[in-house]
Design an enzyme around this catalytic site. Structure first.
Site, PDB file in Angstrom:
ATOM      1  N   GLY A   1       0.813  -1.206   0.000  1.00 40.80           N
ATOM      2  CA  GLY A   1       0.000   0.000   0.000  1.00 40.80           C
ATOM      3  C   GLY A   1       0.847   1.256   0.000  1.00 40.80           C
TER       4      GLY A   1
ATOM      5  N   ASP B   1      -6.187  -2.620  -4.224  1.00 41.29           N
ATOM      6  CA  ASP B   1      -6.672  -2.960  -2.885  1.00 41.29           C
ATOM      7  C   ASP B   1      -8.184  -2.883  -2.799  1.00 41.29           C
ATOM      8  OD1 ASP B   1      -6.523  -0.209  -3.277  1.00 41.29           O
ATOM      9  OD2 ASP B   1      -5.923   0.243  -1.221  1.00 41.29           O
ATOM     10  N   ARG B   2      -8.777  -1.942  -3.513  1.00 45.03           N
ATOM     11  CA  ARG B   2     -10.227  -1.763  -3.457  1.00 45.03           C
ATOM     12  C   ARG B   2     -10.945  -2.910  -4.175  1.00 45.03           C
ATOM     13  NH1 ARG B   2     -11.422   4.453  -4.814  1.00 45.03           N
ATOM     14  NH2 ARG B   2     -13.327   3.985  -3.630  1.00 45.03           N
TER      15      ARG B   2
END
Length: 267
Positions: free
Chosen positions: A13, A115-116
């Protein structure tokens, strides 16, 4: 343990990279390091090899690697880590055999962060309903997933720590405080620190309440709210905003995506 074959899932991230070992769909170990695009594959390897040993694993325990990242500059060194030190070609989330298996029903699907999408996949697998998935990271994201598993869009807001950092940086006399749940439900603080904590914490709660209510109205059907990320538990302890807290959504999404990619390759 050295004979066990495992999947190494890497979630890189904006702030931290999380490495997790999966065996039979379960996380056996996990480690976190600050994301730095300049960190070389050799540096990752030294750090990770020591942590593997502390858990009782050798490098040969890893027979597959999947990488999901929202930091493009970090990808190359993570790929080199996989090929040079684990001897496997990594799967990259959203590419090739690991192309997204869900519908991204938005105007620019190519811009949706990995990530989403991974969160949407994993949340739908656990809760096959209309969902609002809130991820507390560098940014706080609200992602809407419909009952079919399609990603429908969402909201991006400054993360809790980012908001606090901006406040402290811009106001010379304000002290740096830790993010924690206030001692009471009162919003009127009696000290500067209490007032800052109230503004950050209860201000964030008010933002979530408003955005969740508006999103549910737009969805037009009952929707469950699923929270993930490190600060989810902090807010869950003092509010009833969330129907469930799933701390490992992104990592579980990576494991699911790797399984789907493996089946596609074998077909």
């Amino acid at each position: 343990m050295e004979g066990d074959a495992m999947l190494l899932a890497i979630d890189a991230g904006n702030t931290n990279a999380v490495f997790a070992l999966f065996e039979d769909g379960e996380i056996r170990a996990r480690w976190r390091i600050a994301t730095d695009p300049r960190r070389t594959a050799d540096e990752y390897a030294v750090w990770l090899h020591q942590l593997l040993q502390l858990e009782g694993y050798g490098r040969d325990a890893v027979d597959a690697v999947i990488i999901g990242t929202v930091v493009p500059r970090a990808l190359h060194n993570l790929q080199v880590l996989s090929t040079k030190y684990f001897g496997v070609e990594p799967v990259v989330a959203g590419r090739g055999a690991a192309a997204w298996p869900i519908v991204l029903d938005v105007v620019e699907p190519q811009t949706v962060g990995a990530d989403r999408v991974l969160n949407a996949m994993a949340a739908h697998a656990i809760h096959p309903d209309d969902l609002i998935v809130i991820d507390f990271g560098t940014a706080t994201t609200f992602d809407v997933v419909d009952y079919t598993g399609a990603y429908k869009g969402g909201v991006i807001a400054p993360g809790v720590n980012l908001s606090l950092d901006a406040l402290v940086a811009a106001a010379a006399k304000l002290p740096r405080i830790a993010i924690e749940a206030p001692a009471s439900d009162d919003v009127i603080g009696r000290t500067t620190e209490a007032q800052m904590l109230s503004g950050i914490y209860w201000g964030y709660v008010a933002m979530m309440e408003g955005l969740i209510a508006r999103a549910k109205a737009e969805i037009g059907r009952p929707a469950r709210v699923i929270a993930t990320g490190g600060l989810a538990v902090l807010f869950d302890g003092r509010t009833d905003l969330f129907d469930a807290v799933e701390p490992d959504l992104t990592l579980r999404g990576l494991a699911m995506l790797h399984a789907a990619a493996h089946m596609q390759r074998a077909a």
